[in-house]
Motif scaffolding. Structure first.
Motif, PDB file in Angstrom:
ATOM      1  N   SER A  56       0.820  -1.222   0.000  1.00  0.00           N
ATOM      2  CA  SER A  56       0.000   0.000   0.000  1.00  0.00           C
ATOM      3  C   SER A  56       0.851   1.269   0.000  1.00  0.00           C
ATOM      4  O   SER A  56       0.375   2.340  -0.394  1.00  0.00           O
ATOM      5  CB  SER A  56      -0.945   0.008   1.207  1.00  0.00           C
ATOM      6  N   SER A  57       2.096   1.150   0.442  1.00  0.00           N
ATOM      7  CA  SER A  57       2.965   2.323   0.512  1.00  0.00           C
ATOM      8  C   SER A  57       3.956   2.415  -0.645  1.00  0.00           C
ATOM      9  O   SER A  57       4.791   3.325  -0.678  1.00  0.00           O
ATOM     10  CB  SER A  57       3.731   2.334   1.842  1.00  0.00           C
ATOM     11  N   LEU A  58       3.880   1.472  -1.612  1.00  0.00           N
ATOM     12  CA  LEU A  58       4.799   1.510  -2.752  1.00  0.00           C
ATOM     13  C   LEU A  58       4.610   2.789  -3.564  1.00  0.00           C
ATOM     14  O   LEU A  58       3.491   3.147  -3.921  1.00  0.00           O
ATOM     15  CB  LEU A  58       4.565   0.306  -3.666  1.00  0.00           C
ATOM     16  N   LYS A  59       5.709   3.431  -3.840  1.00  0.00           N
ATOM     17  CA  LYS A  59       5.677   4.620  -4.703  1.00  0.00           C
ATOM     18  C   LYS A  59       5.849   4.143  -6.149  1.00  0.00           C
ATOM     19  O   LYS A  59       6.834   3.478  -6.478  1.00  0.00           O
ATOM     20  CB  LYS A  59       6.781   5.593  -4.295  1.00  0.00           C
ATOM     21  N   ILE A 109      11.895  -3.450  -8.002  1.00  0.00           N
ATOM     22  CA  ILE A 109      11.396  -2.710  -6.835  1.00  0.00           C
ATOM     23  C   ILE A 109      12.499  -2.562  -5.792  1.00  0.00           C
ATOM     24  O   ILE A 109      13.160  -3.539  -5.420  1.00  0.00           O
ATOM     25  CB  ILE A 109      10.185  -3.441  -6.220  1.00  0.00           C
ATOM     26  N   ASP A 110      12.691  -1.343  -5.338  1.00  0.00           N
ATOM     27  CA  ASP A 110      13.644  -1.042  -4.266  1.00  0.00           C
ATOM     28  C   ASP A 110      12.885  -1.113  -2.942  1.00  0.00           C
ATOM     29  O   ASP A 110      12.100  -0.219  -2.621  1.00  0.00           O
ATOM     30  CB  ASP A 110      14.235   0.352  -4.490  1.00  0.00           C
ATOM     31  N   LEU A 111      13.126  -2.178  -2.177  1.00  0.00           N
ATOM     32  CA  LEU A 111      12.391  -2.374  -0.922  1.00  0.00           C
ATOM     33  C   LEU A 111      12.958  -1.532   0.218  1.00  0.00           C
ATOM     34  O   LEU A 111      12.315  -1.396   1.258  1.00  0.00           O
ATOM     35  CB  LEU A 111      12.401  -3.857  -0.545  1.00  0.00           C
ATOM     36  N   SER A 112      14.137  -0.964   0.048  1.00  0.00           N
ATOM     37  CA  SER A 112      14.678  -0.064   1.072  1.00  0.00           C
ATOM     38  C   SER A 112      13.903   1.251   1.090  1.00  0.00           C
ATOM     39  O   SER A 112      13.724   1.865   2.140  1.00  0.00           O
ATOM     40  CB  SER A 112      16.163   0.215   0.816  1.00  0.00           C
ATOM     41  N   ASN A 113      13.453   1.661  -0.096  1.00  0.00           N
ATOM     42  CA  ASN A 113      12.742   2.936  -0.218  1.00  0.00           C
ATOM     43  C   ASN A 113      11.300   2.775  -0.681  1.00  0.00           C
ATOM     44  O   ASN A 113      10.614   3.778  -0.908  1.00  0.00           O
ATOM     45  CB  ASN A 113      13.497   3.841  -1.199  1.00  0.00           C
ATOM     46  N   ASN A 114      10.862   1.503  -0.825  1.00  0.00           N
ATOM     47  CA  ASN A 114       9.485   1.216  -1.251  1.00  0.00           C
ATOM     48  C   ASN A 114       9.102   1.962  -2.527  1.00  0.00           C
ATOM     49  O   ASN A 114       8.057   2.627  -2.596  1.00  0.00           O
ATOM     50  CB  ASN A 114       8.484   1.545  -0.130  1.00  0.00           C
TER      51      ASN A 114
END
Length: 246
Positions: A56-59, A109-114
């Motif tokens: 839900s918070s993925l940019k 997808i960069d999961l460190s920065n979502n």
């Protein structure tokens, strides 16, 4: 009181004590099992909540989001592999082979920065299907795609130019990837123009081939022991059973 009466009472007392002990042990085991189930349930709920929060918070970064079911399975697998030390990077590459090959079905997808770093077309194997991927294999020379979780390996220059080796992490599903030379590489048949001329994307010999103009950028983003997951609904239960990860 006779000797026999005293003996009878002693035996009766021992039987009662044994019964109480057995009941206590049974109650303790039942309590332990119940507690264990509650802990497992809490952990499961926590991971589900964490995955939902990440999704839900993925940019989007102007890209589309992958389907949530696909993302959920990929992220849970990512966490499991990270815990085992099998992957080092916080980059997740997700390929959704339930989608038409005419659509951009690869996400980085960069999961460190979502944040979604990139979205691209990606090919499946020539014997895996036409427009849609339907048949998969771990067998050499099958020219089919293999599903499941991978870790990215070495970058090298081969017949397709800059390429990235992959190691399959699921026994019987994709662990022949390196022997089959299943790698990330660029291909001119992975393009909008090819789709326009042939009504579908071109197909590989089993590699997740990407557009030539983007291959260097994609490899630069996902190299260094990152997680790559190729999704199809037919294998979701395989991972949920947690029996296939090496």
């Amino acid at each position: 009181m006779s000797r026999y009466t005293a003996l009878y009472r002693l035996i009766l007392a021992l039987i009662i004590l044994f019964g109480l002990f057995a009941f206590s042990a049974s109650f303790t085991n039942t309590h332990k099992n119940t507690t264990k189930k509650k802990i497992v349930s809490v952990l499961k709920n926590n991971i589900d909540a964490k995955v939902d929060l990440v999704y839900s918070s993925l940019k989007t970064n102007r890209f589309e989001l992958p389907k949530q079911e696909c993302f959920d399975v990929a992220l849970k697998g990512f966490y499991a592999l990270k815990d085992k030390g099998l992957i080092k990077s916080n980059i997740l590459t997700l390929i959704d082979f339930s989608m038409s090959s005419n659509l951009k079905r690869l996400w980085v997808i960069d999961l460190s920065n979502n944040v979604v770093l990139f979205q691209s077309l990606v090919a499946h194997g020539r014997n895996t299907g036409e427009e849609f991927a339907t048949n998969f294999s771990n067998t050499p020379e099958s020219f089919k795609s293999s599903l499941g979780f991978y870790v990215t390996g070495e970058v090298y220059n081969g017949k397709h130019g800059i390429s990235l080796k992959l190691d399959g992490l699921e026994k019987g599903l994709n662990d022949n990837a390196r022997n089959r030379a299943v790698v990330v590489h660029g291909a001119d048949y992975v393009s909008e123009s090819f789709i326009k001329n042939h009504q579908r994307l071109g197909r590989s010999q089993g590699c997740p081939a990407v557009p030539v103009e983007f291959v260097s950028n994609i490899i630069e983003m996902i190299k260094g022991q990152s997680c790559l997951y190729i999704y199809h609904p037919s294998i979701v239960n395989n991972f949920k059973q947690n029996k296939s990860i090496s």
